[in-house]
Design an enzyme around this catalytic site. Structure first.
Site: not given
Length: 511
Positions: A313-315, A440
């Site tokens: 999800q972040e990168s 998120y």
């Protein structure tokens, strides 16, 4: 798919009425003929189920599934151990009740009038619709009217058969289908995406979970409205087991256990994204093997698969990722956060994963002790995304609106309100991008479901390959040169052995 709304006043009234009706069946000592007394005397609760992520599955010798967790808690409530038998299809489940091999069925089974004519239904705990599914890229049927037996295949005992019979009699006289006596619904969905079948029917929850691992499966149409899901037991004059189920479900309704389990297994949302899911699964195959050891090393108190989902999800597992705001690395850390954690290079995958996990652990340590253990991670992730102070605001707003501030299912609904002036203007810490925090956490949960499902399926395939290899022992080279027998070596068929092989072998502590 949706969770059933719970009316606690109605539950209380129904409980009192049923308790009065079932009073003679309550398992008092000295009544050995009582069904619950027999279960307690035997020391085990025997359930039959099917293998699926929603009902019962295993990975790394650990069991999971909503029906499994509920059945395990019900066995604990009765003070006995849980014995699980896994069957291939629904017909076999009801055969177990008929033959006295199971005390109850816990397999995501739908309540309908045909079933309750012959079996005792327990309390309902969520609902599903039945859906016609096909493979992406193939022709999508817009109606059931012209489907033939060559096109539509259904698992034996499936609840949709009753609905199809009604539709054929009342609306679609040309409708036809075939029942595959050997395969269950999951196997039929697999056959659809493999191009071996045109269509099958499955419940909306099963379809949603299957799509997280096989995005090629698509929904053509709903063939029923929402239908309640329940447990089933044998129908006779002894209602003690039904009384025990009712009391058990009333208890877990009141203490919040049922709501937490529903959120755990049903709270991942319905907004399926074909492209996003396919992109993630391709990365699981091609990128994850390189970084999996790092996730396993630094996961600490959470499952490494969840940490991997967070990093995706972040990168998208890119150690060089950089955002316009300056956050960088696999876990997209700010410069200040990295410095506070003692990191020297945010683009170093090991440092980033280690630092991100330590930062998340700090958030988990701050979460109030009143939050149930299995939900603390969701509160921490929301705080990780938008700040811990705003997480406290969301809990305060939930309390003000008469929700449960210790329930993630309640609190997450208030997160989007933190960006709306009528609400944030009255909160201690003001405006926050709560809608982003909501998305998120939900995205991370979906990626985790896909990853767990993918790895579970891969492990099952490996086990099947090993089992097949054991059935075909290696042949030495010199044996290949020996003359072949002119007659085939027939062996005596043993039906009991075949049935043993058909059953899934489960960890010993479940028996």
């Amino acid at each position: 798919m949706k969770k059933l709304k719970i009316n606690y006043l109605l539950i209380g009234i129904v409980t009192l009425l049923l308790a009065a009706a079932l009073w003679p069946s309550i398992p008092w000592s000295g009544k050995p003929e009582n069904r619950v007394a027999g279960i307690i005397a035997r020391g085990e609760l025997r359930i039959s189920t099917i293998n699926s992520p929603m009902t019962f599955a295993t990975m790394n010798n650990k069991a999971f599934g909503l029906d499994y967790e509920l059945a395990k808690q019900f066995a604990d409530y009765l003070g006995v151990t849980l014995k699980i038998t896994v069957r291939q299809n629904i017909s076999q489940l009801f055969d177990d009740l008929d033959d006295g091999q199971a005390d109850m069925l816990a397999a995501g089974l739908v309540y309908n009038q045909e079933r309750v004519k012959n079996y005792q239904a327990g309390p309902t705990y969520y609902s599903v619709s039945q859906q016609l599914v096909y493979r992406v890229g193939n022709t999508r049927p817009r109606t059931l009217a012209a489907l033939t037996a060559e096109q539509l295949t259904i698992a034996p005992g499936h609840v949709a058969i009753n609905d199809l019979q009604t539709l054929k009699a009342e609306k679609y006289p040309d409708l036809a289908w075939r029942v595959d006596e050997k395969r269950g619904t999951t196997a039929l969905m697999q056959a659809v995406i493999d191009g071996k079948l045109d269509y099958t029917i499955a419940d909306s929850v099963a379809v949603s979970l299957f799509q997280r691992v096989h995005p090629e499966l698509a929904v053509a149409l709903d063939i029923t409205d929402e239908q309640p899901v329940t447990w089933f037991s044998a129908r006779d004059d002894d209602n003690s087991l039904s009384a025990a189920m009712l009391d058990f479900f009333n208890n877990i309704n009141e203490d919040g256990t049922l709501a937490r389990l529903e959120e755990k297994y049903l709270g991942h949302g319905n907004d399926f994204d074909y492209v996003d899911t396919r992109t993630f699964l391709r990365a699981v195959e091609n990128i994850l093997p390189e970084v999996q050891p790092l996730f396993e090393k630094y996961a600490r108190e959470i499952d490494w698969r969840l940490l991997a989902a967070i990093a995706w999800q972040e990168s998208h597992w890119d150690p060089q990722a950089t955002s316009p705001t300056g956050v960088r690395g696999m876990m997209m850390l700010t410069r200040n956060t990295a410095q506070s954690l003692g990191l020297t290079d945010r683009t170093d995958a090991a440092q980033s994963i280690d630092g991100g996990m330590r930062y998340l652990q700090d958030m988990m340590d701050k979460v109030p002790d009143s939050i149930p253990k299995d939900e603390r991670i969701w509160f921490a992730l929301a705080a990780y995304n938008m700040g811990y102070a705003h997480m406290l605001d969301a809990m305060a707003l939930t309390r003000k609106q008469k929700g449960n501030p210790n329930s993630w299912a309640d609190v997450k609904l208030r997160l989007p309100l933190l960006s709306q002036k009528p609400y944030y203007s009255k909160l201690k810490y003001g405006y926050a991008r709560g809608h982003e925090a909501y998305a998120y956490v939900e995205n991370i949960r979906k990626y985790q479901i896909s990853l767990v499902g993918y790895l579970s399926e891969k492990e099952r395939q490996q086990q099947q390959t090993l089992a097949l290899a054991e059935d075909y022992p290696a042949v030495l080279p010199n044996e290949l040169e020996q003359p072949q027998e002119t007659t085939l070596p027939f062996f005596k068929f043993r039906a009991d052995k075949q049935m043993d092989n058909a059953r899934m072998k489960l960890p010993g502590h479940l028996y």
